[in-house]
Design an enzyme around this catalytic site. Sequence first.
Site, PDB file in Angstrom:
ATOM      1  N   TRP A   3      47.126  40.007  47.778  1.00  9.79           N
ATOM      2  CA  TRP A   3      46.833  41.238  47.023  1.00  9.79           C
ATOM      3  C   TRP A   3      45.410  41.703  47.296  1.00  9.79           C
ATOM      4  O   TRP A   3      45.144  42.900  47.353  1.00  9.79           O
ATOM      5  CB  TRP A   3      47.029  40.982  45.529  1.00  9.79           C
ATOM      6  CG  TRP A   3      46.703  42.163  44.650  1.00  9.79           C
ATOM      7  CD1 TRP A   3      47.544  43.159  44.238  1.00  9.79           C
ATOM      8  CD2 TRP A   3      45.429  42.474  44.060  1.00  9.79           C
ATOM      9  NE1 TRP A   3      46.882  44.059  43.441  1.00  9.79           N
ATOM     10  CE2 TRP A   3      45.570  43.661  43.310  1.00  9.79           C
ATOM     11  CE3 TRP A   3      44.177  41.868  44.088  1.00  9.79           C
ATOM     12  CZ2 TRP A   3      44.535  44.249  42.596  1.00  9.79           C
ATOM     13  CZ3 TRP A   3      43.128  42.443  43.382  1.00  9.79           C
ATOM     14  CH2 TRP A   3      43.312  43.615  42.649  1.00  9.79           C
ATOM     15  N   HIS A   4      44.500  40.741  47.479  1.00 10.18           N
ATOM     16  CA  HIS A   4      43.093  41.101  47.651  1.00 10.18           C
ATOM     17  C   HIS A   4      42.794  41.720  49.010  1.00 10.18           C
ATOM     18  O   HIS A   4      41.797  42.444  49.135  1.00 10.18           O
ATOM     19  CB  HIS A   4      42.206  39.876  47.444  1.00 10.18           C
ATOM     20  CG  HIS A   4      42.019  39.513  46.007  1.00 10.18           C
ATOM     21  ND1 HIS A   4      42.885  38.689  45.317  1.00 10.18           N
ATOM     22  CD2 HIS A   4      41.068  39.875  45.113  1.00 10.18           C
ATOM     23  CE1 HIS A   4      42.461  38.558  44.072  1.00 10.18           C
ATOM     24  NE2 HIS A   4      41.371  39.262  43.921  1.00 10.18           N
ATOM     25  N   GLY A   5      43.602  41.457  50.007  1.00  9.46           N
ATOM     26  CA  GLY A   5      43.306  42.063  51.298  1.00  9.46           C
ATOM     27  C   GLY A   5      44.197  41.567  52.416  1.00  9.46           C
ATOM     28  O   GLY A   5      44.800  40.491  52.323  1.00  9.46           O
ATOM     29  N   PHE A  43      39.710  46.451  47.585  1.00  8.62           N
ATOM     30  CA  PHE A  43      40.993  45.782  47.336  1.00  8.62           C
ATOM     31  C   PHE A  43      41.981  46.703  46.663  1.00  8.62           C
ATOM     32  O   PHE A  43      43.150  46.420  46.631  1.00  8.62           O
ATOM     33  CB  PHE A  43      40.779  44.527  46.471  1.00  8.62           C
ATOM     34  CG  PHE A  43      39.757  43.580  47.034  1.00  8.62           C
ATOM     35  CD1 PHE A  43      39.750  43.277  48.394  1.00  8.62           C
ATOM     36  CD2 PHE A  43      38.795  43.013  46.231  1.00  8.62           C
ATOM     37  CE1 PHE A  43      38.809  42.420  48.918  1.00  8.62           C
ATOM     38  CE2 PHE A  43      37.851  42.145  46.751  1.00  8.62           C
ATOM     39  CZ  PHE A  43      37.860  41.849  48.091  1.00  8.62           C
TER      40      PHE A  43
END
Length: 482
Positions: free
Chosen positions: A325-327, A482
Amino acid sequence: MLFNSIDFALFLPIVFILYWLVINKNLRTQNILIILSSYIFYAWWDWKFLFLILFSTIIDYIIGLKIYKEKKEKKRLRLLWGSISANIGILAFFKYYNFFIENFTSAFSLFGSEISASTLNIILPVGISFYTFQTLSYTLDVYGKKIEPTKDFISFAAFVSFFPQLVAGPIERAVNLLPQFNSVRKFNHSNTINGLRQILWGFFKKIVIADNCAEYANLIFNNSADYSGSTLLLGAFFFTMQIYGDFSGYSDIAIGTARIFGFKLMKNFASPYFSRDIAEFWRRWHISLSSWFRDYLYIPLGGSKGHKWVTIRNIFMIFIVSGFWHGANWTFIFWGVLHALYFLPLLLSRKNRKHLDVVAEGKSFPSIKEILSMLFTFTLVMLAWILFRAENIVHAFNIYTEIFSITLFEIPSSFGLGNIKSITILIFLFIFTEWIGRHNNYAIEKIGLKWKKPFRYCMYYLIIFLIFWFGGNEQEFIYFQF
């Protein structure tokens, strides 16, 4: 529009005056003002991406109503998957398209086959990971019959686009935030003062702590091959403080801004660096996201109630998805895997819910055991942040190799002793203040309230002085990427 910008310093008072002094008696008009203000706030980056917010808003508004009216479970499930496909599809295209294309072609090259696939020059819309999850949770809750869908499109559009938390959270649930758009809001002086105090503390975290730590973190990580293990560990420490000051600072500004408009957002950070184990850390770090994955992924998968191997699968799945999800980078995926490995022993030994209270509850100082537990947990988290900050897996591996070498025992570089002394003193002041306020919604929530007015205002002016003295150029918040 950045919170830490002149634009926002002009934008916020204008919206505040219009909201409370011009149209304060008409709820619907207030909500319309929130939508217009939020769209202006977001359009400051790129107005074209407003269509994505509007698309998500319309899709989930319509699907929510249809799910509620539909009696047949198969059709309800089909509608739900329509919402999931639309929201995740948008997110996947803008955030992960190039990642999958690059890894797909690399996989074929490993077997001696060369295929051609073009990547795209895609600009990642700011906040897309946050507002897609917020609208998606609404549809999921309607499907799960936890809430009834709203028929008021204006209120729903305001809920989706609410500017204080639009681009970096907290990721609010409709069950908490949406009813507030349908309730009459009256100006409350004490709430406004409280909100302004939280905004002030948020700016201190961002500008004084995060931005100054970023100077050293960036220098060390960007030139990691030139430094010893001890200096690289120092860089990891500076990044650890940077990301907390940056992201929790944003959350404080967002929550405080919402409060001065009569809204209550959920707490997003609860002194996570005072955690005594990794399970406690994840109950205190980015609470809105970790609870989102718990409620909408971990529990539906079976949580920890099934077979041991199912529980292990669920733990790794939730942390890997959280990392992804963060990247779109393998570093984030391995960061998630590392935290899963940290978490697993606690879960299997049934100690993951051991520390539900605040550390040193009712005491001024922690015990030796608590100090050691906090230091150990902090070290694990700091080492994991290296993956989060590294450019790629090779970069992270090289940093870890140097840290776990004999050069760890060398004296770290000073980088201009005067400057590093100043930021070190500020970090200790910051940690001390956070410790005093660890029971509260934010560190200075209750500090100085019983002081005489001159002393209380001296505290405010000191914080403002530090913000202007140590502030430099406008720097974006880390979680915008993000």
